[in-house]
Design a protein around this motif. Structure first.
Motif, mmCIF file in Angstrom:
data_model
loop_
_atom_site.group_PDB
_atom_site.id
_atom_site.type_symbol
_atom_site.label_atom_id
_atom_site.label_comp_id
_atom_site.label_asym_id
_atom_site.label_seq_id
_atom_site.Cartn_x
_atom_site.Cartn_y
_atom_site.Cartn_z
ATOM 1 N N ARG A 1 0.995 -1.596 0.507
ATOM 2 C CA ARG A 1 -0.175 -0.487 0.372
ATOM 3 C C ARG A 1 0.902 1.607 0.241
ATOM 4 N N LEU A 2 2.084 1.296 0.013
ATOM 5 C CA LEU A 2 2.936 2.625 -0.587
ATOM 6 C C LEU A 2 2.110 3.542 -0.778
ATOM 7 N N ASN B 1 7.373 0.224 14.586
ATOM 8 C CA ASN B 1 7.589 -0.846 15.385
ATOM 9 C C ASN B 1 7.400 -1.317 14.450
ATOM 10 N N GLY B 2 7.742 -2.532 13.710
ATOM 11 C CA GLY B 2 7.458 -3.514 13.067
ATOM 12 C C GLY B 2 7.422 -5.216 13.234
ATOM 13 N N GLN B 3 7.225 -6.240 12.127
ATOM 14 C CA GLN B 3 7.305 -7.538 12.464
ATOM 15 C C GLN B 3 7.323 -7.967 11.514
ATOM 16 N N ASN C 1 11.858 -3.308 10.983
ATOM 17 C CA ASN C 1 11.614 -2.510 10.364
ATOM 18 C C ASN C 1 12.857 -2.435 9.169
ATOM 19 N N ALA C 2 13.854 -3.438 8.852
ATOM 20 C CA ALA C 2 14.933 -3.683 8.062
ATOM 21 C C ALA C 2 14.104 -2.845 6.649
ATOM 22 N N TYR C 3 12.252 -3.346 6.347
ATOM 23 C CA TYR C 3 12.126 -2.872 5.627
ATOM 24 C C TYR C 3 11.206 -2.141 5.226
ATOM 25 N N PHE C 4 11.432 -1.625 6.405
ATOM 26 C CA PHE C 4 10.028 -0.363 6.128
ATOM 27 C C PHE C 4 10.804 1.023 5.607
ATOM 28 N N TYR D 1 3.397 -10.296 9.976
ATOM 29 C CA TYR D 1 1.913 -8.985 10.914
ATOM 30 C C TYR D 1 2.263 -8.545 11.757
ATOM 31 N N ASN D 2 0.768 -7.964 11.972
ATOM 32 C CA ASN D 2 1.119 -6.618 12.744
ATOM 33 C C ASN D 2 1.527 -5.871 12.505
ATOM 34 N N GLY D 3 2.626 -4.845 13.452
ATOM 35 C CA GLY D 3 3.378 -3.592 12.910
ATOM 36 C C GLY D 3 3.081 -2.548 12.931
#
Length: 255
Positions: free
Chosen positions: A14-15, A57-59, A39-42, A62-64
Motif C-alpha cells: 500500500r505504500l 515498530n514492525g515485525q 523494521n529493516a524493510y520500512f 504480522y502486525n507492525g
DNA sequence: ATGGCAATAGAGTATTGA
C-alpha cells in the motif's frame, strides 16, 4: 493540524496509496497499523525524501505500527511498557505537543478462544498504559484499529453480529472503560448518524453493498477535544485498485 | 452451516484477519 489513523494491511503493497493519500489529504500526522514488514524493510528513505519523519515498530508478516509526520517526532516508546508481548502493536510519540498513541488492538478470532483471552488481557494492559500516559501528558490522542465496534449503530447487521467478535459485551465494556478515563470518541462528537463504517470485508462486495463496521477510532482527551473541529472517515481510498480493507479516519485541530 | 477475499511465507497449502 490534522491527525489520522489507517490500517493499511501491508505497507509494502500500500505504500504508493499511502503517499498518494498523504499528499491529497493534507494530513500532518498519520498513524499506521498492520505494516506486515520488519523494521529493516520500512520505506524510511522514500518517506524522508517526501519530507516526512517516521518512527516504526514492525515485525515480519504480522502486525507492525508506525507514525509518519510532517512535524518532528519526539519521546518515542514502542510497545506497552511492562507488558510481555512479542507482537508489535503499539508505538507512542509526541508531535507538536500532542501525545499520540498508535495501536493495533488484537483481533481475538472468536469469543472464548485463546486469542480472545489475549485480546482482553491486552486491552487491560493498554488501559493501564493509557491511564499513566494521561497523567503525564496534557494533550493526548489514542488512535488506531481497535477491533471493536462500540455500539450497534456501528454495525451493518447488528443481529448477525450480536455477541460475536468485535461486538461482544466484554469488548464493549473494555471500550467503555477506556472512555471512562476521560476520553471521547472523536467521530461521535461530530457525527451521530448510524451506518458509518471504517472497515468492509473484501468478500461479497461488502464495500459496494455498504456492509461494514466502524472499528477504527480516534479517542481524545478533554484538552484535545477543546481544539478539535472535525472528525471524518475518508472512504475514497477504499475505492482504489487493491485497496486496504480499512479506511483512514482523520481529525482536524485548531493547533 | 460454509465459503467468499487478501496478504504472507514459500512452493502445497496453512495462517491470520474481521
Amino acid at each position: 493540524m490534522q491527525i489520522a489513523t489507517w490500517n493499511v494491511n501491508s505497507l509494502k503493497v500500500r505504500l504508493s496509496q499511502v503517499i498518494d493519500w498523504l499528499q491529497k489529504s493534507n494530513c500532518d500526522v498519520l498513524a499506521l497499523q498492520e505494516l506486515k514488514l520488519d523494521n529493516a524493510y520500512f520505506p524510511e528513505t522514500e518517506l524522508k525524501t517526501l519530507g516526512y519523519h517516521c518512527v516504526f515498530n514492525g515485525q515480519k508478516t504480522y502486525n507492525g505500527v508506525a507514525i509518519i509526520s510532517k512535524l518532528p517526532i519526539s519521546d518515542v516508546i514502542c510497545d506497552i511498557p511492562n507488558y510481555e508481548d512479542i507482537q508489535k502493536r503499539v508505538i507512542t510519540a509526541t508531535v507538536n505537543g500532542v501525545r499520540i498513541m498508535c495501536v493495533y488492538v488484537v483481533n481475538g478470532e472468536a469469543i472464548g478462544s485463546e486469542k480472545f483471552t489475549y485480546k482482553l488481557s491486552w486491552l487491560n494492559a493498554l488501559h493501564n498504559y493509557v491511564t499513566a500516559s494521561l497523567q503525564q501528558h496534557e494533550k493526548f490522542a489514542l488512535l488506531g484499529d481497535f477491533n471493536i465496534a462500540p455500539s450497534d449503530i456501528d454495525v451493518y447487521d447488528p443481529e448477525l453480529w450480536d455477541g460475536k467478535i468485535l461486538c461482544s459485551a466484554d469488548e464493549r465494556d473494555l471500550w467503555q472503560k477506556l472512555l471512562n478515563l476521560g476520553l471521547y470518541d472523536s467521530y461521535r462528537l461530530f457525527h451521530m448518524e448510524a451506518k458509518q463504517y471504517s472497515w468492509w470485508d473484501y468478500r461479497n462486495f461488502a464495500f459496494k453493498r455498504k456492509q461494514g463496521l466502524r472499528i477504527d477510532h480516534i479517542l481524545i482527551n478533554d484538552a484535545v477535544k477543546k481544539i478539535t473541529t472535525d472528525c471524518a472517515i475518508d472512504t475514497e481510498p477504499r475505492k482504489n485498485e487493491r485497496p486496504s480493507d480499512h479506511a483512514p479516519v482523520i481529525i482536524s485541530l485548531n493547533h
